[in-house]
Design a protein around this motif. Structure first.
Motif, mmCIF file in Angstrom:
data_model
loop_
_atom_site.group_PDB
_atom_site.id
_atom_site.type_symbol
_atom_site.label_atom_id
_atom_site.label_comp_id
_atom_site.label_asym_id
_atom_site.label_seq_id
_atom_site.Cartn_x
_atom_site.Cartn_y
_atom_site.Cartn_z
ATOM 1 N N MET A 1 0.979 -1.515 -0.209
ATOM 2 C CA MET A 1 -0.047 0.242 0.531
ATOM 3 C C MET A 1 0.853 1.182 0.549
ATOM 4 O O MET A 1 0.793 1.804 -0.385
ATOM 5 C CB MET A 1 -1.069 0.034 1.106
ATOM 6 N N LEU B 1 0.935 4.167 -2.736
ATOM 7 C CA LEU B 1 1.568 5.435 -1.915
ATOM 8 C C LEU B 1 1.640 6.871 -2.279
ATOM 9 O O LEU B 1 1.506 7.175 -2.676
ATOM 10 C CB LEU B 1 0.151 5.834 -0.581
ATOM 11 N N LEU C 1 -0.620 13.123 4.245
ATOM 12 C CA LEU C 1 -2.031 13.265 4.768
ATOM 13 C C LEU C 1 -2.625 13.071 2.869
ATOM 14 O O LEU C 1 -3.745 12.476 2.965
ATOM 15 C CB LEU C 1 -2.014 14.119 5.296
ATOM 16 N N MET C 2 -2.229 13.837 2.590
ATOM 17 C CA MET C 2 -2.721 14.703 1.431
ATOM 18 C C MET C 2 -3.263 13.398 -0.004
ATOM 19 O O MET C 2 -4.010 13.430 -0.698
ATOM 20 C CB MET C 2 -2.513 15.868 0.412
ATOM 21 N N ARG D 1 -2.988 10.379 0.712
ATOM 22 C CA ARG D 1 -3.932 9.940 1.028
ATOM 23 C C ARG D 1 -4.975 9.825 1.020
ATOM 24 O O ARG D 1 -6.201 9.860 0.407
ATOM 25 C CB ARG D 1 -3.787 9.090 2.390
ATOM 26 N N GLY D 2 -5.559 11.630 1.611
ATOM 27 C CA GLY D 2 -6.853 11.737 0.839
ATOM 28 C C GLY D 2 -6.852 12.000 -0.213
ATOM 29 O O GLY D 2 -8.141 11.847 -1.279
ATOM 30 N N LEU D 3 -6.145 12.140 -1.396
ATOM 31 C CA LEU D 3 -6.222 11.773 -2.768
ATOM 32 C C LEU D 3 -6.788 10.652 -3.286
ATOM 33 O O LEU D 3 -7.493 10.175 -3.775
ATOM 34 C CB LEU D 3 -5.558 12.894 -3.822
ATOM 35 N N PHE D 4 -5.832 9.543 -2.829
ATOM 36 C CA PHE D 4 -6.446 8.022 -3.138
ATOM 37 C C PHE D 4 -7.758 8.062 -2.895
ATOM 38 O O PHE D 4 -8.760 6.976 -3.677
ATOM 39 C CB PHE D 4 -5.439 7.562 -2.173
ATOM 40 N N SER D 5 -7.805 8.166 -0.930
ATOM 41 C CA SER D 5 -9.189 7.754 -0.734
ATOM 42 C C SER D 5 -10.798 8.184 -1.548
ATOM 43 O O SER D 5 -11.340 8.481 -1.894
ATOM 44 C CB SER D 5 -9.475 8.276 0.410
ATOM 45 N N SER D 6 -10.520 9.942 -2.287
ATOM 46 C CA SER D 6 -10.718 10.447 -3.118
ATOM 47 C C SER D 6 -11.914 9.507 -4.597
ATOM 48 O O SER D 6 -12.811 9.586 -4.339
ATOM 49 C CB SER D 6 -10.863 11.877 -3.225
ATOM 50 N N HIS E 1 -10.809 6.491 -5.459
ATOM 51 C CA HIS E 1 -11.806 5.518 -5.120
ATOM 52 C C HIS E 1 -12.630 5.800 -3.938
ATOM 53 O O HIS E 1 -13.564 5.195 -4.937
ATOM 54 C CB HIS E 1 -10.904 5.041 -3.060
ATOM 55 N N GLY E 2 -12.906 6.521 -3.494
ATOM 56 C CA GLY E 2 -14.555 6.899 -3.239
ATOM 57 C C GLY E 2 -15.817 7.374 -5.110
ATOM 58 O O GLY E 2 -17.449 6.341 -4.979
ATOM 59 N N ILE E 3 -15.310 7.467 -5.514
ATOM 60 C CA ILE E 3 -15.756 8.412 -6.267
ATOM 61 C C ILE E 3 -15.854 7.053 -7.933
ATOM 62 O O ILE E 3 -17.460 7.009 -8.545
ATOM 63 C CB ILE E 3 -14.473 9.656 -7.782
ATOM 64 N N LEU F 1 -15.768 4.032 -6.493
ATOM 65 C CA LEU F 1 -16.421 2.550 -5.606
ATOM 66 C C LEU F 1 -18.379 3.096 -5.796
ATOM 67 O O LEU F 1 -18.850 2.397 -6.496
ATOM 68 C CB LEU F 1 -16.124 3.218 -4.428
#
Lengths: 202, 202
Positions: A130, A134, A155-156, A158-163, A165-167, A169
């Protein structure tokens, strides 16, 4: 003799991962049942648990391969656009993530289907895969925001990866109204371009 | 007599939703089993299916209530910061979403646990609740980006909701390394502030 047993164990391990990978690519984690795996591998159900602590451990091994394929896909796509700026590279990565998830939906979903709610459950090699993924994002991000503190870049990242990923998903599951896939690409561009624009406009 | 039957049906419907809601708040979708619901409601298992087509339909009804609670929590938090700019409001909403998800994890997860991969499966009232929630985000977003075309504002609204959802989802599940909750708040601020900054720097 011990060497021979060891070799047979290792062969069974690889065979089971291959079988589980094919099943997960085909239909996701619901296709992983001990009885079916044993049948496909031509071994007893108990033999599986001589090689893996539990089926979660087997799925983790498949997820390791899926992470590798995902990283290769993202980096391959980035390399096919050698003249991109760092900001463009972030968008290219986001689109490549969408593309991989859409074409490998069952295997991609399985990356996130395993229960692992405490730190304890996540093996070190998994966290290391992971982190490698990243790091691919952190590099162009740090170039876009050269004045940002390293902690915030991390932090950003991880934030962008998660963002993204959310879009991907919610988009692929059509959870929030039917957005066609080319609109999902545009959605990713909109979010990332507006985000990196703040650095370019200084 | 028909009115009496109708009334009993409606009472059972509400009773089952109440029971299912308590169970979902407590432990999520895994707590929804026909036999347990029937026992709690003091009715036969078959009676449940006289009132709901299937258990999915019952969970949907609970999700409707959870959506309402989520919307109320987000709007309540926004109203308690009356002097915020539109850009600040977006961050406040993101933090309120994190807060709700963290304090209502099983019920919040259940919002996204139902299988509904085709448009066909999603009832109209559900999409309408979702649209109401998205409208809360669209308003400050359109104020931050007054020159953005309406179509792009709509797409970016979904993009931002999905982004924050992804951050909260992976963050609370600790999928991508253990990020403490106050760091998740900062992660949301970083992403949203850099995004809205692009409009403010014109």
């Amino acid at each position: 003799m011990a060497g021979k047993v060891q070799k047979k164990r290792e062969e069974l391990r690889i065979l089971l991962i291959n079988i589980a990978e094919a099943r997960i690519i085909d239909g996701g984690i619901s296709q992983i049942r001990a009885r079916d795996l044993a049948k496909d591998a031509g071994c007893a159900v108990g033999a599986i648990y001589n090689v893996f602590g539990d089926l979660n451990e087997l799925v983790m091994a498949v997820n390791g391969r899926t992470f590798k394929r995902l990283g290769d896909h993202v980096m391959g796509t980035v390399k096919s656009h050698p003249d991109s700026t760092s900001a463009e590279t972030l968008v290219i990565m986001g689109h490549a993530y969408l593309d991989f998830a859409s074409k490998n939906a069952p295997a991609w979903r399985t990356l996130f289907d395993l229960e692992m709610s405490s730190d304890h459950d996540v093996p070190e090699w998994y966290m290391s895969e992971m982190r490698a993924l990243l790091a691919l994002i952190a590099k162009p991000l740090a170039e876009v925001f050269p004045d940002m503190e390293a902690e915030d870049v991390a932090l950003m990242t991880r934030g962008l990866f998660s963002s993204i990923h959310g879009i991907v998903l919610l988009g692929l599951e059509r959870r929030i109204s039917a957005v066609p896939e080319d609109q999902l690409k545009h959605m990713i561009s909109l979010v990332l371009n507006n985000l990196t624009k703040s650095a370019q406009k200084k």
